[in-house]
Design a protein around this motif. Structure first.
Motif, PDB file in Angstrom:
ATOM      1  N   ARG A   1      -6.577 -76.175  39.348  1.00  0.00           N
ATOM      2  CA  ARG A   1      -5.484 -76.260  38.381  1.00  0.00           C
ATOM      3  C   ARG A   1      -5.979 -76.857  37.060  1.00  0.00           C
ATOM      4  NH1 ARG A   1      -1.672 -78.511  41.317  1.00  0.00           N
ATOM      5  NH2 ARG A   1      -2.271 -80.643  40.844  1.00  0.00           N
ATOM      6  N   ASN A   2      -6.814 -77.879  37.161  1.00  0.00           N
ATOM      7  CA  ASN A   2      -7.345 -78.469  35.927  1.00  0.00           C
ATOM      8  C   ASN A   2      -8.139 -77.443  35.121  1.00  0.00           C
ATOM      9  OD1 ASN A   2      -6.227 -80.951  36.285  1.00  0.00           O
ATOM     10  ND2 ASN A   2      -8.031 -81.829  37.292  1.00  0.00           N
ATOM     11  N   MET A   3      -8.884 -76.615  35.818  1.00  0.00           N
ATOM     12  CA  MET A   3      -9.630 -75.580  35.099  1.00  0.00           C
ATOM     13  C   MET A   3      -8.689 -74.617  34.388  1.00  0.00           C
ATOM     14  SD  MET A   3     -12.695 -74.630  37.753  1.00  0.00           S
ATOM     15  CE  MET A   3     -13.476 -73.532  36.571  1.00  0.00           C
ATOM     16  N   VAL A   4      -7.595 -74.287  35.058  1.00  0.00           N
ATOM     17  CA  VAL A   4      -6.628 -73.383  34.442  1.00  0.00           C
ATOM     18  C   VAL A   4      -6.056 -74.014  33.176  1.00  0.00           C
ATOM     19  CG1 VAL A   4      -4.365 -72.319  34.732  1.00  0.00           C
ATOM     20  CG2 VAL A   4      -6.035 -72.180  36.570  1.00  0.00           C
ATOM     21  N   VAL A   5      -5.607 -75.262  33.309  1.00  0.00           N
ATOM     22  CA  VAL A   5      -5.040 -75.945  32.148  1.00  0.00           C
ATOM     23  C   VAL A   5      -6.070 -76.001  31.015  1.00  0.00           C
ATOM     24  CG1 VAL A   5      -4.134 -78.119  31.289  1.00  0.00           C
ATOM     25  CG2 VAL A   5      -3.447 -77.298  33.538  1.00  0.00           C
ATOM     26  N   GLU A   6      -7.288 -76.310  31.389  1.00  0.00           N
ATOM     27  CA  GLU A   6      -8.374 -76.345  30.405  1.00  0.00           C
ATOM     28  C   GLU A   6      -8.519 -75.003  29.701  1.00  0.00           C
ATOM     29  OE1 GLU A   6     -11.642 -78.924  32.367  1.00  0.00           O
ATOM     30  OE2 GLU A   6     -12.656 -77.233  31.376  1.00  0.00           O
ATOM     31  N   GLY A   7      -8.513 -73.940  30.489  1.00  0.00           N
ATOM     32  CA  GLY A   7      -8.656 -72.601  29.914  1.00  0.00           C
ATOM     33  C   GLY A   7      -7.517 -72.280  28.961  1.00  0.00           C
ATOM     34  N   LEU A   8      -6.294 -72.616  29.372  1.00  0.00           N
ATOM     35  CA  LEU A   8      -5.136 -72.355  28.524  1.00  0.00           C
ATOM     36  C   LEU A   8      -5.236 -73.150  27.227  1.00  0.00           C
ATOM     37  CD1 LEU A   8      -2.363 -72.501  31.302  1.00  0.00           C
ATOM     38  CD2 LEU A   8      -3.207 -70.456  30.142  1.00  0.00           C
ATOM     39  N   THR A   9      -5.577 -74.413  27.373  1.00  0.00           N
ATOM     40  CA  THR A   9      -5.624 -75.282  26.196  1.00  0.00           C
ATOM     41  C   THR A   9      -6.730 -74.854  25.232  1.00  0.00           C
ATOM     42  OG1 THR A   9      -5.074 -77.003  27.797  1.00  0.00           O
ATOM     43  CG2 THR A   9      -5.510 -77.691  25.543  1.00  0.00           C
TER      44      THR A   9
ATOM     45  N   LEU B   1      -7.850 -71.933  24.673  1.00  0.00           N
ATOM     46  CA  LEU B   1      -7.410 -70.767  23.903  1.00  0.00           C
ATOM     47  C   LEU B   1      -6.405 -71.185  22.826  1.00  0.00           C
ATOM     48  CD1 LEU B   1      -7.745 -67.672  23.761  1.00  0.00           C
ATOM     49  CD2 LEU B   1      -5.702 -67.498  25.193  1.00  0.00           C
ATOM     50  N   ASP B   2      -5.451 -72.019  23.210  1.00  0.00           N
ATOM     51  CA  ASP B   2      -4.487 -72.526  22.231  1.00  0.00           C
ATOM     52  C   ASP B   2      -5.205 -73.165  21.046  1.00  0.00           C
ATOM     53  OD1 ASP B   2      -2.354 -71.770  23.800  1.00  0.00           O
ATOM     54  OD2 ASP B   2      -2.084 -73.729  24.729  1.00  0.00           O
ATOM     55  N   LYS B   3      -6.193 -73.974  21.361  1.00  0.00           N
ATOM     56  CA  LYS B   3      -6.902 -74.690  20.293  1.00  0.00           C
ATOM     57  C   LYS B   3      -7.644 -73.738  19.379  1.00  0.00           C
ATOM     58  CE  LYS B   3      -7.534 -79.366  22.050  1.00  0.00           C
ATOM     59  NZ  LYS B   3      -8.271 -80.073  23.094  1.00  0.00           N
ATOM     60  N   ALA B   4      -8.328 -72.760  19.993  1.00  0.00           N
ATOM     61  CA  ALA B   4      -9.090 -71.810  19.179  1.00  0.00           C
ATOM     62  C   ALA B   4      -8.157 -71.063  18.226  1.00  0.00           C
ATOM     63  CB  ALA B   4      -9.831 -70.833  20.083  1.00  0.00           C
TER      64      ALA B   4
ATOM     65  N   HIS C   1       0.453 -70.728  19.904  1.00  0.00           N
ATOM     66  CA  HIS C   1       1.060 -70.490  21.217  1.00  0.00           C
ATOM     67  C   HIS C   1       1.524 -69.046  21.354  1.00  0.00           C
ATOM     68  CE1 HIS C   1       1.804 -75.049  21.682  1.00  0.00           C
ATOM     69  NE2 HIS C   1       0.812 -74.678  22.473  1.00  0.00           N
ATOM     70  N   LEU C   2       2.029 -68.499  20.269  1.00  0.00           N
ATOM     71  CA  LEU C   2       2.438 -67.096  20.327  1.00  0.00           C
ATOM     72  C   LEU C   2       1.237 -66.184  20.505  1.00  0.00           C
ATOM     73  CD1 LEU C   2       5.327 -66.481  17.770  1.00  0.00           C
ATOM     74  CD2 LEU C   2       5.335 -66.234  20.256  1.00  0.00           C
ATOM     75  N   ALA C   3       0.144 -66.540  19.861  1.00  0.00           N
ATOM     76  CA  ALA C   3      -1.066 -65.738  20.005  1.00  0.00           C
ATOM     77  C   ALA C   3      -1.572 -65.797  21.448  1.00  0.00           C
ATOM     78  CB  ALA C   3      -2.139 -66.230  19.043  1.00  0.00           C
ATOM     79  N   SER C   4      -1.534 -66.987  22.037  1.00  0.00           N
ATOM     80  CA  SER C   4      -1.916 -67.117  23.450  1.00  0.00           C
ATOM     81  C   SER C   4      -0.945 -66.331  24.327  1.00  0.00           C
ATOM     82  CB  SER C   4      -1.905 -68.588  23.865  1.00  0.00           C
ATOM     83  OG  SER C   4      -2.979 -69.289  23.288  1.00  0.00           O
ATOM     84  N   ALA C   5       0.335 -66.443  24.021  1.00  0.00           N
ATOM     85  CA  ALA C   5       1.332 -65.722  24.809  1.00  0.00           C
ATOM     86  C   ALA C   5       1.060 -64.225  24.778  1.00  0.00           C
ATOM     87  CB  ALA C   5       2.731 -66.021  24.283  1.00  0.00           C
TER      88      ALA C   5
END
Lengths: 219, 219
Positions: free
Chosen positions: B144-152, B154-157, B182-186
């Motif tokens: 789960r931490n890896m998932v959150v990391e991956g999501l974050t 992308l958001d940051k980039a 966030h919309l771009a990630s979405a």
DNA sequence: GGAATTTAATGCGAAATGGTACAAAAAAGT
DNA sequence: ACTTTTTTGTACCATTTCGCATTAAATTCC
């Protein structure tokens, strides 16, 4: 008995309100609540990781009864998905049809969505459509069609929403309802995914708020 | 031999360019290509539905060798996910860093994303992060931490992207880079999901185009 | 050539899996 | 009371699953 003897918690079609006087031994379970339990399990663990033993334990039905009532595992999964969709649709249809300002409609839709995605005793359960799309179940053509149907239905509902808002002058002339609808669906999808990863509700609400701001001011 | 004897197709850390003269019997596999095959399987079928036999057959390694090289199934899954992320990051980092107009950067990012999500011999494979979030694997805290990391990440980039664009005057004053990110990630997430459901590339490109239009004209 | 070391290959085993056969049980009809 | 019908509960089966123990092979060091 595992099941409570309460009334089915969601839309149950009551064909015969009184006892229909069936012939044989009476059922020891209520199909509606059993299907609800199965849905809970599938939502938590997905198709492959949910065993018939798990389902049997959760529903309080032994395996032969499961087969008699719902068919094999795949059929039970499909029926669970249909049940999920019926419930979700029922929870949102009034809002989609309501005659309220765009922003308010969106806010209410996303509040319902968050309620659905974040509920669950053992952690947030996310969206069944997203879960299924991401699972190996999507290699089954019938299931894949259901996923596409689910995605399209949401796109359409949002599409009507934005077209309506544009006609009422709530959106600028240049706004494209179809694109906005896809963005609205995308926001549903992103919060479903993040909810699974246990991102707290507060953060998801912030994401939703930002998305609504952009969508409502879109040129 | 199942493996091709070609060079590893992706970022392989070549510690010793020449033969390091290891002591015992030489390996019959290249860890990098084996991990790639494992990744392919996990992406197609998910964690639970991928068996060690499948992995053994795909990698050409028998099970004890798999254990020796990667550990148990969970560890192999984690290593596959790391590999996926390394590859995806490598494919995108240049674009995120590039000094190009916002629209062009977004277009290039989404083109790469579609390439990744739609590739695969037996159907489109989607995004591993999304797949993992939607799978039972997310109940594992490390995963789960890896998932959150991956999501974050992308958001940051995307966030840097939009902030940069705003500084350059490519976005209106009122634009909120975080919300746009966030919309771009979405949008990434929604096309990953739809790709799994075999929505054709043309449709996904249309969704991307509409999203870019909204994001670039955002007030 | 022989010892040491590292890997490959075979195969075992206990547990879990999806699915079903069959008899007992509980109701209604006669 | 007895048959019919429907469901339950137990037990079973063939297969698959993960993991490991053990032996055989291939290579380097001495």
């Amino acid at each position: 008995m595992v099941q409570k003897s309460k009334k089915p918690p969601s839309a149950a079609k009551i064909a015969a309100p009184v006892a229909p006087k069936r012939r044989g031994r009476p059922r020891a379970y209520e199909p509606d609540v059993a299907l609800g339990k199965a849905l809970d399990l599938f939502r938590r663990d997905g198709f492959a990781a949910t065993s018939l033993d798990d389902l049997s334990a959760a529903t309080g039905m032994n395996r032969p009864s499961l087969y008699g009532a719902f068919g094999d595992k795949r059929e039970l999964y499909i029926k669970s998905y249909q049940r999920y969709r019926d419930d979700a649709r029922a929870a949102m249809v009034d809002i989609f049809r309501a005659d309220a300002p765009l922003r308010e409609r969106l806010e209410r839709i996303y509040r319902i969505a968050l309620d659905i995605y974040l509920s669950g005793e053992s952690g947030p359960r996310g969206c069944f459509t997203v879960m299924t799309a991401a699972s190996e179940a999507v290699s089954d053509p019938d299931i894949r069609n259901m996923v596409v149907e689910g995605l399209t239905e949401l796109d359409k509902a949002f599409g009507i929403c934005f077209r309506h808002a544009k006609e009422r002058g709530e959106l600028p002339e240049g706004a494209d309802p179809a694109s906005l609808a896809h963005l609205a669906s995308a926001t549903i999808h992103t919060i479903a995914i993040r909810a699974r990863a246990r991102v707290p509700r507060r953060d998801l609400e912030a994401i939703v708020k930002g998305a609504i701001d952009v969508m409502c001011r879109a040129k």
